[in-house]
Design a protein around this motif. Structure first.
Motif, PDB file in Angstrom:
ATOM      1  N   GLY A   1      11.238   6.650   3.562  1.00 53.04           N
ATOM      2  CA  GLY A   1      11.501   5.675   2.516  1.00 53.04           C
ATOM      3  C   GLY A   1      10.535   4.508   2.459  1.00 53.04           C
ATOM      4  O   GLY A   1      10.755   3.553   1.716  1.00 53.04           O
ATOM      5  N   VAL A   2       9.459   4.548   3.222  1.00 51.42           N
ATOM      6  CA  VAL A   2       8.515   3.433   3.256  1.00 51.42           C
ATOM      7  C   VAL A   2       7.893   3.209   1.876  1.00 51.42           C
ATOM      8  O   VAL A   2       7.626   4.150   1.133  1.00 51.42           O
ATOM      9  CB  VAL A   2       7.420   3.661   4.325  1.00 51.42           C
ATOM     10  CG1 VAL A   2       6.551   4.851   3.990  1.00 51.42           C
ATOM     11  CG2 VAL A   2       6.579   2.413   4.515  1.00 51.42           C
ATOM     12  N   GLN A   3       7.720   1.946   1.542  1.00 49.22           N
ATOM     13  CA  GLN A   3       7.134   1.542   0.267  1.00 49.22           C
ATOM     14  C   GLN A   3       5.900   0.670   0.532  1.00 49.22           C
ATOM     15  O   GLN A   3       5.713   0.164   1.640  1.00 49.22           O
ATOM     16  CB  GLN A   3       8.155   0.736  -0.552  1.00 49.22           C
ATOM     17  CG  GLN A   3       9.427   1.479  -0.882  1.00 49.22           C
ATOM     18  CD  GLN A   3       9.177   2.655  -1.800  1.00 49.22           C
ATOM     19  OE1 GLN A   3       8.417   2.561  -2.756  1.00 49.22           O
ATOM     20  NE2 GLN A   3       9.812   3.777  -1.500  1.00 49.22           N
ATOM     21  N   GLU A   4       5.095   0.488  -0.494  1.00 50.15           N
ATOM     22  CA  GLU A   4       3.912  -0.375  -0.373  1.00 50.15           C
ATOM     23  C   GLU A   4       4.300  -1.778   0.093  1.00 50.15           C
ATOM     24  O   GLU A   4       3.595  -2.387   0.886  1.00 50.15           O
ATOM     25  CB  GLU A   4       3.153  -0.453  -1.697  1.00 50.15           C
ATOM     26  CG  GLU A   4       2.456   0.829  -2.094  1.00 50.15           C
ATOM     27  CD  GLU A   4       1.292   1.193  -1.191  1.00 50.15           C
ATOM     28  OE1 GLU A   4       0.652   0.297  -0.613  1.00 50.15           O
ATOM     29  OE2 GLU A   4       1.028   2.397  -1.069  1.00 50.15           O
ATOM     30  N   SER A   5       5.422  -2.275  -0.396  1.00 43.68           N
ATOM     31  CA  SER A   5       5.866  -3.622   0.004  1.00 43.68           C
ATOM     32  C   SER A   5       6.162  -3.684   1.502  1.00 43.68           C
ATOM     33  O   SER A   5       5.943  -4.729   2.137  1.00 43.68           O
ATOM     34  CB  SER A   5       7.084  -4.064  -0.802  1.00 43.68           C
ATOM     35  OG  SER A   5       8.170  -3.179  -0.591  1.00 43.68           O
ATOM     36  N   ASP A   6       6.634  -2.576   2.080  1.00 37.90           N
ATOM     37  CA  ASP A   6       6.860  -2.523   3.528  1.00 37.90           C
ATOM     38  C   ASP A   6       5.541  -2.656   4.277  1.00 37.90           C
ATOM     39  O   ASP A   6       5.465  -3.326   5.315  1.00 37.90           O
ATOM     40  CB  ASP A   6       7.540  -1.214   3.927  1.00 37.90           C
ATOM     41  CG  ASP A   6       8.915  -1.049   3.322  1.00 37.90           C
ATOM     42  OD1 ASP A   6       9.682  -2.040   3.308  1.00 37.90           O
ATOM     43  OD2 ASP A   6       9.227   0.069   2.866  1.00 37.90           O
ATOM     44  N   LEU A   7       4.496  -2.016   3.755  1.00 38.73           N
ATOM     45  CA  LEU A   7       3.182  -2.093   4.393  1.00 38.73           C
ATOM     46  C   LEU A   7       2.599  -3.498   4.293  1.00 38.73           C
ATOM     47  O   LEU A   7       1.961  -3.977   5.232  1.00 38.73           O
ATOM     48  CB  LEU A   7       2.213  -1.090   3.788  1.00 38.73           C
ATOM     49  CG  LEU A   7       2.506   0.369   4.062  1.00 38.73           C
ATOM     50  CD1 LEU A   7       1.374   1.238   3.551  1.00 38.73           C
ATOM     51  CD2 LEU A   7       2.744   0.624   5.528  1.00 38.73           C
ATOM     52  N   GLU A   8       2.818  -4.152   3.160  1.00 39.77           N
ATOM     53  CA  GLU A   8       2.335  -5.530   3.018  1.00 39.77           C
ATOM     54  C   GLU A   8       2.988  -6.430   4.065  1.00 39.77           C
ATOM     55  O   GLU A   8       2.328  -7.257   4.690  1.00 39.77           O
ATOM     56  CB  GLU A   8       2.615  -6.042   1.609  1.00 39.77           C
ATOM     57  CG  GLU A   8       1.764  -5.363   0.548  1.00 39.77           C
ATOM     58  CD  GLU A   8       2.209  -5.672  -0.869  1.00 39.77           C
ATOM     59  OE1 GLU A   8       3.111  -6.523  -1.062  1.00 39.77           O
ATOM     60  OE2 GLU A   8       1.647  -5.057  -1.795  1.00 39.77           O
TER      61      GLU A   8
END
Length: 89
Positions: free
Chosen positions: A22-29
């Motif tokens: 479920g990882v999203q780009e916002s999680d990476l930021e």
């Protein structure tokens, strides 16, 4: 004429491999920001380590976080940054 000596310390690169459903780009930021803070804190304590960034492999729900320096410093940085890694490679 050589005016000074330059010594280069051997630096190894390591990957913190994260299985992250479920990882999203916002999680990476957020992860990148935490890693930057962790690196700054460790540097202030005299520990050399570098964070080189992260890569999302969306189809596999895997995030790879690339660090450089010693394995112990990389592990300390990943733990301080709350990187949800399964293993350090």
């Amino acid at each position: 004429m050589l005016r000074g000596r330059h010594y280069v310390r051997a630096v190894n690169e390591y990957v913190a491999e994260c299985f992250w459903p479920g990882v999203q780009e916002s999680d990476l930021e957020k992860l990148d920001a935490r890693a930057a803070t962790a690196i700054t804190e460790l540097a202030a304590a005299g520990e050399d380590v570098r964070y080189l960034g992260s890569m999302l492999m969306r189809g596999d729900e895997v995030v790879l976080c690339l660090f450089a320096w010693s394995e112990s410093a990389v592990r300390a940085a990943a733990e301080r940054a709350a990187v949800p890694y399964e293993r350090i490679l």
